[in-house]
Design a protein around this motif. Structure first.
Motif, short mmCIF file in Angstrom:
data_model
loop_
_atom_site.label_atom_id
_atom_site.label_comp_id
_atom_site.label_asym_id
_atom_site.label_seq_id
_atom_site.Cartn_x
_atom_site.Cartn_y
_atom_site.Cartn_z
N PHE A 1 -103.52 -47.46 -20.31
CA PHE A 1 -103.25 -47.87 -21.68
C PHE A 1 -101.76 -47.67 -21.94
CE2 PHE A 1 -103.15 -47.02 -26.32
CZ PHE A 1 -103.74 -48.19 -26.77
N GLN A 2 -101.06 -48.75 -22.28
CA GLN A 2 -99.61 -48.72 -22.43
C GLN A 2 -99.25 -48.33 -23.86
OE1 GLN A 2 -97.65 -49.50 -19.65
NE2 GLN A 2 -99.58 -49.71 -18.55
N ILE A 3 -98.65 -47.16 -24.05
CA ILE A 3 -98.31 -46.67 -25.38
C ILE A 3 -96.98 -47.24 -25.84
CG2 ILE A 3 -97.82 -44.62 -26.77
CD1 ILE A 3 -99.64 -43.04 -24.86
N LEU A 4 -97.00 -47.89 -27.01
CA LEU A 4 -95.79 -48.41 -27.63
C LEU A 4 -95.16 -47.40 -28.58
CD1 LEU A 4 -96.77 -52.09 -28.55
CD2 LEU A 4 -95.03 -51.38 -26.90
N ASP A 5 -96.00 -46.65 -29.30
CA ASP A 5 -95.50 -45.77 -30.35
C ASP A 5 -96.50 -44.64 -30.57
OD1 ASP A 5 -93.67 -44.96 -32.24
OD2 ASP A 5 -93.83 -46.76 -33.48
N ASP A 6 -96.00 -43.49 -31.04
CA ASP A 6 -96.90 -42.40 -31.40
C ASP A 6 -96.59 -41.94 -32.82
OD1 ASP A 6 -94.59 -40.86 -31.27
OD2 ASP A 6 -95.15 -39.84 -29.41
N SER A 7 -97.38 -41.01 -33.30
CA SER A 7 -97.26 -40.50 -34.67
C SER A 7 -97.33 -41.63 -35.69
CB SER A 7 -95.95 -39.70 -34.84
OG SER A 7 -95.89 -38.64 -33.92
N VAL A 8 -98.30 -42.55 -35.47
CA VAL A 8 -98.48 -43.69 -36.36
C VAL A 8 -99.87 -43.64 -36.98
CG1 VAL A 8 -96.86 -45.16 -35.13
CG2 VAL A 8 -99.27 -45.17 -34.45
N CYS A 9 -100.03 -44.28 -38.12
CA CYS A 9 -101.33 -44.39 -38.75
C CYS A 9 -102.15 -45.46 -38.03
CB CYS A 9 -101.19 -44.72 -40.23
SG CYS A 9 -100.44 -46.31 -40.57
N PHE A 10 -103.43 -45.55 -38.38
CA PHE A 10 -104.29 -46.55 -37.75
C PHE A 10 -104.04 -47.92 -38.37
CE2 PHE A 10 -107.23 -42.77 -37.06
CZ PHE A 10 -106.85 -42.61 -35.73
N MET A 11 -102.84 -48.42 -38.15
CA MET A 11 -102.43 -49.73 -38.66
C MET A 11 -101.90 -50.55 -37.49
SD MET A 11 -99.46 -50.57 -41.47
CE MET A 11 -98.75 -52.21 -41.64
N ASN A 12 -102.41 -51.75 -37.36
CA ASN A 12 -102.05 -52.64 -36.26
C ASN A 12 -102.27 -54.06 -36.76
OD1 ASN A 12 -102.07 -54.25 -33.92
ND2 ASN A 12 -104.08 -53.45 -33.25
N VAL A 13 -101.21 -54.72 -37.17
CA VAL A 13 -101.34 -56.05 -37.76
C VAL A 13 -100.31 -56.97 -37.10
CG1 VAL A 13 -99.84 -55.42 -39.72
CG2 VAL A 13 -101.40 -57.34 -39.94
N THR A 14 -100.71 -58.20 -36.81
CA THR A 14 -99.89 -59.11 -36.02
C THR A 14 -99.64 -60.41 -36.76
OG1 THR A 14 -101.86 -60.00 -34.92
CG2 THR A 14 -100.74 -58.16 -33.84
N THR A 15 -98.56 -61.08 -36.38
CA THR A 15 -98.22 -62.39 -36.95
C THR A 15 -97.31 -63.12 -35.97
OG1 THR A 15 -97.47 -63.52 -38.99
CG2 THR A 15 -96.14 -61.67 -38.21
N PRO A 16 -97.28 -64.45 -35.98
CA PRO A 16 -96.37 -65.18 -35.09
C PRO A 16 -94.91 -64.92 -35.44
CG PRO A 16 -98.15 -66.61 -35.83
CD PRO A 16 -98.25 -65.36 -36.65
N HIS A 17 -94.07 -64.93 -34.41
CA HIS A 17 -92.62 -64.87 -34.58
C HIS A 17 -92.13 -66.22 -35.09
CE1 HIS A 17 -88.37 -64.44 -33.51
NE2 HIS A 17 -88.58 -63.18 -33.20
N GLY A 18 -91.04 -66.20 -35.81
CA GLY A 18 -90.47 -67.43 -36.32
C GLY A 18 -89.93 -68.37 -35.26
N ASN A 19 -89.78 -67.89 -34.00
CA ASN A 19 -89.27 -68.77 -32.95
C ASN A 19 -90.34 -69.70 -32.38
OD1 ASN A 19 -90.83 -67.19 -31.18
ND2 ASN A 19 -89.07 -66.08 -30.34
N GLY A 20 -91.59 -69.54 -32.83
CA GLY A 20 -92.64 -70.46 -32.43
C GLY A 20 -93.36 -70.12 -31.14
N SER A 21 -92.93 -69.08 -30.43
CA SER A 21 -93.59 -68.73 -29.17
C SER A 21 -94.00 -67.26 -29.10
CB SER A 21 -92.68 -69.06 -27.98
OG SER A 21 -91.46 -68.32 -28.05
N ASP A 22 -93.22 -66.37 -29.68
CA ASP A 22 -93.50 -64.94 -29.60
C ASP A 22 -94.36 -64.49 -30.78
OD1 ASP A 22 -91.84 -65.12 -27.44
OD2 ASP A 22 -90.21 -63.92 -28.29
N TYR A 23 -94.66 -63.18 -30.80
CA TYR A 23 -95.44 -62.56 -31.87
C TYR A 23 -94.77 -61.27 -32.29
CZ TYR A 23 -99.10 -65.80 -30.42
OH TYR A 23 -99.81 -66.93 -30.13
N TRP A 24 -95.21 -60.76 -33.44
CA TRP A 24 -94.84 -59.43 -33.91
C TRP A 24 -96.10 -58.59 -34.05
CZ3 TRP A 24 -89.82 -58.33 -34.09
CH2 TRP A 24 -88.89 -59.33 -34.37
N VAL A 25 -96.02 -57.30 -33.73
CA VAL A 25 -97.07 -56.35 -34.07
C VAL A 25 -96.44 -55.23 -34.88
CG1 VAL A 25 -96.87 -55.11 -31.85
CG2 VAL A 25 -98.93 -54.84 -33.26
#
Length: 366
Positions: free
Chosen positions: A150-174
């Motif tokens: 399991f690849q950890i991106l961040d710690d000490s975070v709340c149980f929040m994980n929300v995604t949306t497309p990037h404005g460049n049309g190919s990538d995403y944001w989490v």
């Protein structure tokens, strides 16, 4: 007494027809799966039920065919069998807020992103946002998790994980939020996967160190706004989908116990359920992002308290490919479970037309 029934969906991906198809499959706890396309919902049978209501997400391909879904017991393919590699979740005690995304520029790979806890303590260091890489070409097309861990991106975070497309049309944001802080951390996801260094926005209230503080968070369909439900109210932010930054706009000052929120397809209206004395569904007009104007537009469009046998509101408001906003009703002491909808969310006031009990989804009904 029935097991809790919770509406589970994948976020709408992009604005294309293909993005809508990827959002087609919705799951219930109780042997129920729906296909919700542009023409509305249809009940379909199998695969096996999800275990628990935590950790649920699903992913379809661009044609609407289910690829995989997740639950508290791991990741399964469309036939209901566990895919290879589920051992990467060993040692994770709480598998909470989960989302799934296509891996940019890699047609067989997907990301399963999860807000998790290594244990059930309130130790901030054990609250992580991370992901695994799922390759559906593995195991002769049955799929497999190819991440070694399991690849950890961040710690000490709340149980929040929300995604949306990037404005460049190919990538995403989490997006997630640090505990005991006003800091949002936003990670860009490209062809090489998520970046390791987030975009940090210090805006809005300081959250507590309780990992459950954020009850719900939703991006608008166009990615321009974020609604975050926390501390009994909701906060509204603008989001820049080019650089990943947020700015606080508004806090609902009159809420008693907000539990969920969702935007209409156009983003013009926001809906929220308040677990107040009448358990209202409220509509807010966002045409003018001014607190006085937003509050002046606040309209009660439904009162759940007056519905017989509703003892609690354990549901999320979710926008679907047919542009309705869905939620569910469960009679805890009886034998009923219903799909409900805001039929015309982009219409002002009561004309938005809340359709209560629009489809019987109790297992004995089909």
């Amino acid at each position: 007494m029935r097991t809790l029934c919770t509406l589970v969906i994948l976020m709408a991906i992009g604005t294309s027809a293909a993005g809508q198809e990827r959002n087609r499959h919705w799951f219930w706890q109780l042997d129920v799966r729906l296909s919700i396309g542009p023409d509305g919902p249809a009940l379909i049978t199998g695969p096996p039920v999800l275990e628990g209501w935590d950790g649920q997400a699903c992913m379809s391909d661009v044609n609407g065919a289910l690829q995989f879904y997740s639950g508290r017991d791991g990741v399964r393919n469309a036939s209901g069998a566990h895919i290879q590699g589920n051992t990467v979740f060993d040692g994770i005690e709480q598998f909470r807020n989960v989302s799934a995304l296509p891996w940019p520029e890699n047609p067989t790979h997907y990301l399963l992103l999860a807000a998790v806890s290594e244990d059930q303590s309130f130790d901030e260091a054990t609250k992580w946002l991370g992901y695994v890489d799922i390759d559906m070409s593995e195991d002769t097309g049955h799929g497999g998790i190819v991440s070694p861990q399991f690849q950890i991106l961040d710690d000490s975070v709340c149980f929040m994980n929300v995604t949306t497309p990037h404005g460049n049309g190919s990538d995403y944001w989490v997006l997630t939020h640090k505990l005991g802080s006003a800091d949002f951390h936003c990670f860009q996801i490209g062809a090489l996967g998520p970046v390791s260094v987030p975009v940090v926005s210090s805006t809005g209230p300081v959250l507590s160190d309780n990992p459950y503080v954020v009850q719900d968070a939703r991006f608008s369909y166009d990615g321009g706004m974020l609604a975050m439900v926390n501390n009994g109210t909701f906060e509204l932010f603008t989001f820049n989908d080019q650089d990943g930054t947020l700015d606080w706009v508004f806090t609902e000052p009159e809420a008693e116990h907000m539990v969920t929120a969702e935007f209409s397809h156009s983003g013009r209206y926001l809906y929220a359920i308040d677990r107040d004395s009448l358990r209202h569904i409220y509509q807010y007009d966002l045409v003018d992002l001014n607190q006085a104007a937003i509050m002046a537009s606040k309209t009660s469009v439904f009162e759940l308290e007056y519905i017989q046998n509703v003892q609690d509101i354990n549901t999320y408001l979710r926008l679907a490919p047919d542009r309705r906003i869905y939620f569910d009703h469960l009679d805890f002491d009886g034998d009923s479970s219903f799909l409900c909808a805001i039929d015309r969310p982009d219409t002002a006031g009561l004309a938005c037309d809340v359709q209560y009990q629009m489809m019987d989804v109790a297992p004995g009904s089909f």
